[in-house]
Design an enzyme around this catalytic site. Sequence first.
Site, mmCIF file in Angstrom:
data_model
loop_
_atom_site.group_PDB
_atom_site.id
_atom_site.type_symbol
_atom_site.label_atom_id
_atom_site.label_comp_id
_atom_site.label_asym_id
_atom_site.label_seq_id
_atom_site.Cartn_x
_atom_site.Cartn_y
_atom_site.Cartn_z
ATOM 1 N N HIS A 1 1.087 -1.223 -0.040
ATOM 2 C CA HIS A 1 -0.049 0.054 0.041
ATOM 3 C C HIS A 1 0.782 1.523 -0.023
ATOM 4 O O HIS A 1 1.737 1.388 0.417
ATOM 5 C CB HIS A 1 -0.841 0.012 1.157
ATOM 6 C CG HIS A 1 -2.062 0.954 0.963
ATOM 7 N ND1 HIS A 1 -1.966 2.361 1.270
ATOM 8 C CD2 HIS A 1 -3.202 0.682 0.885
ATOM 9 C CE1 HIS A 1 -3.438 2.705 1.240
ATOM 10 N NE2 HIS A 1 -4.039 2.010 0.765
ATOM 11 N N ASP B 1 -7.906 -5.021 -0.222
ATOM 12 C CA ASP B 1 -8.524 -6.146 -1.458
ATOM 13 C C ASP B 1 -8.117 -7.424 -1.178
ATOM 14 O O ASP B 1 -8.526 -8.148 -1.996
ATOM 15 C CB ASP B 1 -7.803 -5.571 -2.716
ATOM 16 C CG ASP B 1 -8.298 -4.033 -2.902
ATOM 17 O OD1 ASP B 1 -7.487 -3.101 -3.226
ATOM 18 O OD2 ASP B 1 -9.484 -4.302 -2.896
HETATM 19 C C1 SDX Z 1 -6.396 0.358 -3.040
HETATM 20 O O1 SDX Z 1 -4.385 4.719 -2.037
HETATM 21 C C2 SDX Z 1 -5.224 4.063 -1.231
HETATM 22 O O2 SDX Z 1 -5.704 4.568 -0.447
HETATM 23 C C3 SDX Z 1 -5.765 2.963 -2.045
HETATM 24 C C4 SDX Z 1 -6.837 1.949 -1.422
HETATM 25 C C5 SDX Z 1 -8.162 3.031 -1.251
HETATM 26 O O3 SDX Z 1 -8.753 2.620 -0.209
HETATM 27 O O4 SDX Z 1 -8.506 3.583 -1.997
HETATM 28 O O5 SDX Z 1 -6.504 1.655 -0.132
HETATM 29 C C6 SDX Z 1 -7.164 0.820 -2.460
HETATM 30 O O6 SDX Z 1 -5.698 0.691 -4.048
HETATM 31 C C7 SDX Z 1 -5.210 -0.857 -2.263
HETATM 32 C C8 SDX Z 1 -4.053 -1.286 -2.981
HETATM 33 C C9 SDX Z 1 -4.549 -2.326 -4.236
HETATM 34 N N1 SDX Z 1 -3.369 -2.830 -4.811
HETATM 35 C C10 SDX Z 1 -2.817 -4.015 -4.840
HETATM 36 O O7 SDX Z 1 -3.162 -4.951 -4.039
HETATM 37 C C11 SDX Z 1 -1.806 -4.173 -6.005
HETATM 38 C C12 SDX Z 1 -0.581 -4.681 -5.480
HETATM 39 N N2 SDX Z 1 0.007 -3.735 -4.873
HETATM 40 C C13 SDX Z 1 1.034 -2.808 -5.414
HETATM 41 O O8 SDX Z 1 1.061 -2.985 -6.705
HETATM 42 C C14 SDX Z 1 1.489 -1.842 -4.476
HETATM 43 O O9 SDX Z 1 1.766 -1.889 -3.447
HETATM 44 C C15 SDX Z 1 0.554 -0.449 -4.629
HETATM 45 C C16 SDX Z 1 0.476 0.110 -6.079
HETATM 46 C C17 SDX Z 1 -0.224 -0.712 -3.783
HETATM 47 C C18 SDX Z 1 1.569 0.723 -3.958
HETATM 48 O O10 SDX Z 1 2.564 0.844 -4.835
HETATM 49 P P1 SDX Z 1 3.764 2.164 -4.376
HETATM 50 O O11 SDX Z 1 3.454 2.733 -3.217
HETATM 51 O O12 SDX Z 1 3.831 2.781 -5.744
HETATM 52 O O13 SDX Z 1 4.926 1.199 -4.102
HETATM 53 P P2 SDX Z 1 6.115 0.467 -4.924
HETATM 54 O O14 SDX Z 1 5.284 -0.063 -6.209
HETATM 55 O O15 SDX Z 1 7.047 1.423 -5.222
HETATM 56 O O16 SDX Z 1 6.616 -0.734 -4.041
HETATM 57 C C19 SDX Z 1 7.515 -0.403 -3.299
HETATM 58 C C20 SDX Z 1 8.354 -1.862 -3.475
HETATM 59 C C21 SDX Z 1 9.025 -2.420 -4.821
HETATM 60 O O17 SDX Z 1 9.953 -2.967 -4.737
HETATM 61 P P3 SDX Z 1 11.602 -2.297 -5.004
HETATM 62 O O18 SDX Z 1 11.596 -1.719 -6.318
HETATM 63 O O19 SDX Z 1 11.661 -1.303 -3.751
HETATM 64 O O20 SDX Z 1 12.552 -3.517 -4.877
HETATM 65 O O21 SDX Z 1 7.564 -2.999 -3.018
HETATM 66 C C22 SDX Z 1 7.455 -3.999 -3.910
HETATM 67 C C23 SDX Z 1 7.801 -3.079 -5.277
HETATM 68 O O22 SDX Z 1 8.405 -3.917 -6.198
HETATM 69 N N3 SDX Z 1 6.044 -4.290 -3.899
HETATM 70 C C24 SDX Z 1 5.421 -5.345 -4.150
HETATM 71 C C25 SDX Z 1 4.086 -5.392 -4.034
HETATM 72 N N4 SDX Z 1 3.790 -4.168 -3.612
HETATM 73 C C26 SDX Z 1 5.018 -3.448 -3.736
HETATM 74 N N5 SDX Z 1 6.175 -6.733 -4.595
HETATM 75 C C27 SDX Z 1 5.341 -7.593 -4.708
HETATM 76 N N6 SDX Z 1 4.089 -7.806 -4.490
HETATM 77 C C28 SDX Z 1 3.455 -6.674 -4.339
HETATM 78 N N7 SDX Z 1 2.197 -6.511 -4.030
#
Ligand code: SDX
Length: 428
Positions: free
Chosen positions: A307, A364
């Site tokens: 998140h 989710d």
């Molecule tokens: C919602 O914002 C809100 O409030 C949203 C929400 C709401 O109520 O409105 O809460 C609802 O959208 C919840 C999120 C649902 N999405 C997912 O579950 C999709 C999977 N999650 C990710 O794609 C990710 O965690 C995000 C999009 C939710 C957040 O992304 P960020 O903050 O841009 O973080 P990032 O992508 O830069 O990740 C940081 C690190 C990275 O690794 P490094 O490059 O540092 O090595 O964490 C890793 C990412 O690769 N990472 C994951 C991961 N999420 C982040 N690795 C594997 N699986 C994951 N799910």
Amino acid sequence: MAESAEIILDGKSYPFPVIEGTEHEKAIDIAKLRDLTGYVTLDSGYKNTGATKSAITFLDGEEGILRYRGYPIEQLAEQSSFIEVAYLLIYGKLPTRAELEDFSHQITKHTLVHEDVRKIFDGFPSAAHPMAILSSLICALTAFYPESVAPDLSKEEIDLNVIRLMAKISTIAAWTYKNNMGHPLNYPRNDLDYCSNFLYMMFSFPTEKYEIDPRIVSALNKLLILHADHEQNCSTSTVRLVGSANASLYGSVSAGINALWGPLHGGANQEVLEMLQAIQKDGGDTSKFIAKAKDKNDSFRLMGFGHRVYKNFDPRAKIIKKAADEVLAALGIDDPLLKIAQELEQAALTDQYFIERKLYPNVDFYSGIIYRAIGIPTEMFTVMFALGRLPGWIAQWKEMRENKEPIGRPRQIYTGETERNYVAIDQR
Ligand code: SDX
């Protein structure tokens, strides 16, 4: 707390005011940065940028706190109803009994949609994704209520648009499902509360009376409450940005629905279920999928994990996980996907990759397990998220308008070609 922040640029010092919110969050007010220095800030994804001041929802990502208008989400999920929480978010206070009855009655009275909406339905292919239909038809409400586009609506006119939207989205959402299934559409009933009416419109058949189960009504209320608002997330920021151009509430919310549909945002609940089904089909080896999620060369992500703001457990995920156990037990359902989800969660929470990155289950991760138990198909999961998030989008749009916030128009840093002369096509 510092009274001001000092930025030193090209040897010159510039003071900028520091502001503090009621929960002691602090910000540097850079409203005059470009005028004073010629510089702008750059913050891809707005990870460090506050877009506005808001009195609607407070969340603390480090502590896993979420409150709507100051009320903890845990208390609202246990003691309130979705329509009462909608009133709280939109009007800023818990309603009296009379206010709640009137708000609920007004919504009930407006659940019917214009018969011409059915003609639009007939134009969609039966395999159309429900979110494509929902965003189209919510925007189409602007065509049925053209007066809603006026930028200087009175409080009463805005309240009427709020009621219409809260009422008609439930009918349209249920109809997207019926349209998808090729079933006859059900018209709303005025003798049912909001959640019961939605379930009736979703699952009733002319040939078979749908028995409304209070346990499912209670679970649906809880799910919708937990999704109702989440401060400046992607879809809410979209609603605010579109609304800041004086676009109508219906048009602004339609844009928010499309943002929510994104698989990284609200579309994740559908992706989670499909991920669990893929793991089940692959033999149920969760460690294989944990490895894929950690592999930088693999685009697979553990959907429902991570998140932008929560670097602790998403408080909503905790409540939904408990509710999933309760609903499945009450309905006598033994869903193997729940066991896979629990295994996946345990594996991730003990894995350094997820621990280092503070990746926890988000809202989710478990919600789809409950929707599935209720009989809601995967493609409808994000529609359910939109149904829940609507009061939050409305409240945020209203606050932006009442605060007379300026049209949103971010700056950029240009990195393209510098000036060059046009070259005739035969000279290229
Ligand atoms: C919602 O914002 C809100 O409030 C949203 C929400 C709401 O109520 O409105 O809460 C609802 O959208 C919840 C999120 C649902 N999405 C997912 O579950 C999709 C999977 N999650 C990710 O794609 C990710 O965690 C995000 C999009 C939710 C957040 O992304 P960020 O903050 O841009 O973080 P990032 O992508 O830069 O990740 C940081 C690190 C990275 O690794 P490094 O490059 O540092 O090595 O964490 C890793 C990412 O690769 N990472 C994951 C991961 N999420 C982040 N690795 C594997 N699986 C994951 N799910």
